[in-house]
Design a protein around this motif. Structure first.
Motif, PDB file in Angstrom:
ATOM      1  N   ARG A 173     -22.001 -28.057  36.058  1.00 33.94           N
ATOM      2  CA  ARG A 173     -23.023 -28.674  35.337  1.00 33.94           C
ATOM      3  C   ARG A 173     -24.435 -29.266  36.199  1.00 33.94           C
ATOM      4  NH1 ARG A 173     -25.505 -30.014  32.434  1.00 33.94           N
ATOM      5  NH2 ARG A 173     -25.550 -31.983  31.722  1.00 33.94           N
ATOM      6  N   PHE A 174     -23.957 -29.437  37.227  1.00 34.01           N
ATOM      7  CA  PHE A 174     -24.869 -29.833  38.298  1.00 34.01           C
ATOM      8  C   PHE A 174     -25.739 -28.648  38.664  1.00 34.01           C
ATOM      9  CE2 PHE A 174     -26.639 -29.945  42.639  1.00 34.01           C
ATOM     10  CZ  PHE A 174     -27.403 -31.146  42.644  1.00 34.01           C
ATOM     11  N   ALA A 175     -25.342 -27.382  38.799  1.00 34.07           N
ATOM     12  CA  ALA A 175     -25.878 -26.213  39.042  1.00 34.07           C
ATOM     13  C   ALA A 175     -26.874 -25.826  37.852  1.00 34.07           C
ATOM     14  CB  ALA A 175     -24.919 -24.959  39.373  1.00 34.07           C
ATOM     15  N   GLU A 176     -26.104 -25.928  36.636  1.00 34.56           N
ATOM     16  CA  GLU A 176     -27.120 -25.693  35.477  1.00 34.56           C
ATOM     17  C   GLU A 176     -28.104 -26.671  35.497  1.00 34.56           C
ATOM     18  OE1 GLU A 176     -24.319 -26.271  32.212  1.00 34.56           O
ATOM     19  OE2 GLU A 176     -23.132 -24.208  33.017  1.00 34.56           O
TER      20      GLU A 176
ATOM     21  N   GLU B 117     -34.008 -27.386  35.586  1.00 35.16           N
ATOM     22  CA  GLU B 117     -35.107 -28.419  36.250  1.00 35.16           C
ATOM     23  C   GLU B 117     -36.109 -27.470  36.765  1.00 35.16           C
ATOM     24  OE1 GLU B 117     -36.014 -32.309  38.838  1.00 35.16           O
ATOM     25  OE2 GLU B 117     -34.285 -30.935  39.528  1.00 35.16           O
ATOM     26  N   LYS B 118     -35.692 -26.422  37.497  1.00 42.21           N
ATOM     27  CA  LYS B 118     -36.220 -25.750  38.443  1.00 42.21           C
ATOM     28  C   LYS B 118     -37.203 -24.641  37.277  1.00 42.21           C
ATOM     29  CE  LYS B 118     -35.882 -21.798  41.809  1.00 42.21           C
ATOM     30  NZ  LYS B 118     -35.062 -21.054  42.807  1.00 42.21           N
TER      31      LYS B 118
ATOM     32  N   LYS C 276     -36.536 -34.343  28.617  1.00 44.18           N
ATOM     33  CA  LYS C 276     -35.759 -33.229  28.551  1.00 44.18           C
ATOM     34  C   LYS C 276     -34.861 -33.400  29.711  1.00 44.18           C
ATOM     35  CE  LYS C 276     -39.029 -29.898  26.578  1.00 44.18           C
ATOM     36  NZ  LYS C 276     -39.709 -28.534  26.733  1.00 44.18           N
ATOM     37  N   LEU C 277     -34.968 -33.639  30.986  1.00 42.80           N
ATOM     38  CA  LEU C 277     -33.925 -33.593  32.056  1.00 42.80           C
ATOM     39  C   LEU C 277     -33.031 -34.888  31.746  1.00 42.80           C
ATOM     40  CD1 LEU C 277     -36.313 -32.983  35.168  1.00 42.80           C
ATOM     41  CD2 LEU C 277     -34.746 -31.357  33.955  1.00 42.80           C
ATOM     42  N   ASN C 278     -33.210 -36.073  31.323  1.00 36.54           N
ATOM     43  CA  ASN C 278     -32.733 -37.331  30.996  1.00 36.54           C
ATOM     44  C   ASN C 278     -31.690 -36.887  29.920  1.00 36.54           C
ATOM     45  OD1 ASN C 278     -33.706 -38.967  32.830  1.00 36.54           O
ATOM     46  ND2 ASN C 278     -35.327 -39.907  31.268  1.00 36.54           N
ATOM     47  N   LYS C 279     -32.106 -36.141  29.079  1.00 35.31           N
ATOM     48  CA  LYS C 279     -31.167 -35.519  27.790  1.00 35.31           C
ATOM     49  C   LYS C 279     -30.149 -34.506  28.412  1.00 35.31           C
ATOM     50  CE  LYS C 279     -34.213 -36.322  23.848  1.00 35.31           C
ATOM     51  NZ  LYS C 279     -34.949 -35.629  22.959  1.00 35.31           N
ATOM     52  N   SER C 280     -30.583 -33.633  29.430  1.00 34.58           N
ATOM     53  CA  SER C 280     -29.710 -32.597  30.016  1.00 34.58           C
ATOM     54  C   SER C 280     -28.606 -33.196  30.901  1.00 34.58           C
ATOM     55  CB  SER C 280     -30.375 -31.503  30.769  1.00 34.58           C
ATOM     56  OG  SER C 280     -29.709 -30.546  31.194  1.00 34.58           O
ATOM     57  N   GLY C 281     -28.918 -34.504  31.221  1.00 36.93           N
ATOM     58  CA  GLY C 281     -28.047 -35.106  32.627  1.00 36.93           C
ATOM     59  C   GLY C 281     -27.243 -36.179  32.244  1.00 36.93           C
ATOM     60  N   ASP C 282     -26.474 -36.709  33.122  1.00 40.89           N
ATOM     61  CA  ASP C 282     -25.847 -38.150  32.890  1.00 40.89           C
ATOM     62  C   ASP C 282     -25.910 -38.731  34.083  1.00 40.89           C
ATOM     63  OD1 ASP C 282     -23.924 -37.087  34.379  1.00 40.89           O
ATOM     64  OD2 ASP C 282     -22.679 -36.736  32.445  1.00 40.89           O
ATOM     65  N   SER C 283     -25.265 -40.060  34.070  1.00 41.92           N
ATOM     66  CA  SER C 283     -25.225 -40.864  35.602  1.00 41.92           C
ATOM     67  C   SER C 283     -24.828 -40.149  36.650  1.00 41.92           C
ATOM     68  CB  SER C 283     -24.680 -42.228  35.310  1.00 41.92           C
ATOM     69  OG  SER C 283     -23.208 -41.772  34.774  1.00 41.92           O
ATOM     70  N   ILE C 284     -23.785 -39.252  36.538  1.00 46.86           N
ATOM     71  CA  ILE C 284     -23.227 -38.536  37.389  1.00 46.86           C
ATOM     72  C   ILE C 284     -23.968 -37.442  37.964  1.00 46.86           C
ATOM     73  CG2 ILE C 284     -21.343 -37.118  38.143  1.00 46.86           C
ATOM     74  CD1 ILE C 284     -19.353 -38.803  36.505  1.00 46.86           C
TER      75      ILE C 284
ATOM     76  N   LYS D  21     -27.727 -35.457  42.044  1.00 43.36           N
ATOM     77  CA  LYS D  21     -28.966 -34.861  42.409  1.00 43.36           C
ATOM     78  C   LYS D  21     -29.624 -35.777  43.507  1.00 43.36           C
ATOM     79  CE  LYS D  21     -32.468 -32.184  41.018  1.00 43.36           C
ATOM     80  NZ  LYS D  21     -33.426 -32.457  42.069  1.00 43.36           N
ATOM     81  N   ASP D  22     -29.478 -37.111  43.769  1.00 42.73           N
ATOM     82  CA  ASP D  22     -29.927 -37.939  44.947  1.00 42.73           C
ATOM     83  C   ASP D  22     -29.201 -37.585  46.195  1.00 42.73           C
ATOM     84  OD1 ASP D  22     -31.587 -39.166  43.085  1.00 42.73           O
ATOM     85  OD2 ASP D  22     -30.155 -40.836  42.573  1.00 42.73           O
ATOM     86  N   ILE D  23     -28.009 -36.801  46.208  1.00 37.85           N
ATOM     87  CA  ILE D  23     -27.549 -36.396  47.319  1.00 37.85           C
ATOM     88  C   ILE D  23     -27.800 -35.233  48.062  1.00 37.85           C
ATOM     89  CG2 ILE D  23     -25.168 -36.463  48.533  1.00 37.85           C
ATOM     90  CD1 ILE D  23     -23.995 -38.328  46.393  1.00 37.85           C
TER      91      ILE D  23
END
Length: 290
Positions: free
Chosen positions: A108-111, A116-117, A184-192, A197-199
């Protein structure tokens, strides 16, 4: 109250104690200065009263800290006991869940990063087209071509087009303005996903994910076993529990106070790949479920 909440209570109480200790040190230093300069006895006595008051507040803060430390200790001991005595089949079930959850979030992180890109690239394309075609940017084009003929403007140049109104309008029409992209990005991701993304470091990111999913696995183990023991008492036989092909766990579990039926209900939905579940535990009075 969860273990994390108790840990936060201990942290906050520890901070309160440290602040009280710091206040006392400041009062003591001030008292030394008063004595050294031969201040009036009245001023010295007031400062000593301040110290006594601060010491009382410190004792109160230490009592609060001790209380939360004891509660946390009880919680940790309970968790350790449950983990040590939980049936292996439940541990195996949650270990499988953990592996699937890590795979799910890694993918999911890769997606998310690709998504985003792609949004950023589309927004850049709109900005570039506006720069190339709109009359408002003719001066910018002429200056750029004078020094960088044949080269496209940089991302920084396109992000700072002036006037901004014409390009902002085009971005909005295409659903690629800053606010829409953020939504759109907020809907696509979650807290994890957002924490990952911050790391920046890949190994650090994966280690964090492993840690957070391991913590969730332990919490689920405590939750499931606690709910089972409330129904059956001390668990004596989990041989009739089975892990299904979908990663679910079902069957009959026995204890000192009776038997319970364990049933896993998966939670699905759009774009959900990771196995989300609710484990139901009900008293069972039927015959053998084998």
């Amino acid at each position: 109250m969860t273990r994390k909440e108790l840990e936060l209570k201990v942290i906050n109480a520890t901070t309160a104690v440290q602040k009280r200790q710091a206040v006392i040190q400041k009062h003591l230093a001030a008292l030394d200065r008063l004595i050294a300069k031969g201040a009036p006895a009245f001023d010295i006595e007031i400062k000593r009263d301040d110290i006594k008051s601060a010491q009382e507040k410190l004792r109160d803060a230490e009592k609060v800290l001790k209380n939360w430390e004891e509660k946390l200790g009880e919680y940790i001991s309970r968790d350790a006991f449950i983990e040590a005595n939980a049936p292996q089949v439940i541990k195996d079930f949650l270990e499988q869940w953990k592996a699937r959850a890590i795979t799910y979030y890694t993918n999911r992180f890769a997606e998310f990063c690709d998504y985003e890109k792609d949004l950023r690239a589309k927004a850049r394309a709109v900005r570039l087209e506006a720069w190339k075609t709109l009359p408002e940017y003719e001066r910018s084009r002429n200056i750029h071509n004078q020094y960088h003929k044949g080269e496209e403007p940089s991302d920084g140049d396109l992000l700072n087009l002036y006037p901004s109104g014409p390009v902002d309008k085009l971005l909005k029409e295409n659903g690629l303005d800053y606010e829409t992209i953020r939504e759109k990005l907020n809907k696509s991701g979650d807290s994890i996903i957002f924490r990952m993304k911050d790391i920046r470091d890949v190994q650090e990111r994966q280690a964090w994910l492993e840690k957070i999913i391991e913590e969730e696995k332990k919490a689920k183990l405590v939750d499931i076993v606690s709910r089972i023991t409330r129904v059956v008492g001390t668990i004596t036989d989990a041989a009739d529990l089975r892990i299904g092909g979908k990663g679910d766990i079902n069957g009959i579990i026995s204890g000192t106070e009776g038997r319970a039926k364990v049933e896993t209900i998966g939670a699905g939905g759009y774009n959900i790949v990771c196995f989300h579940f609710r484990t139901l535990v009900h008293e069972y009075k039927g015959g053998s479920d084998k």
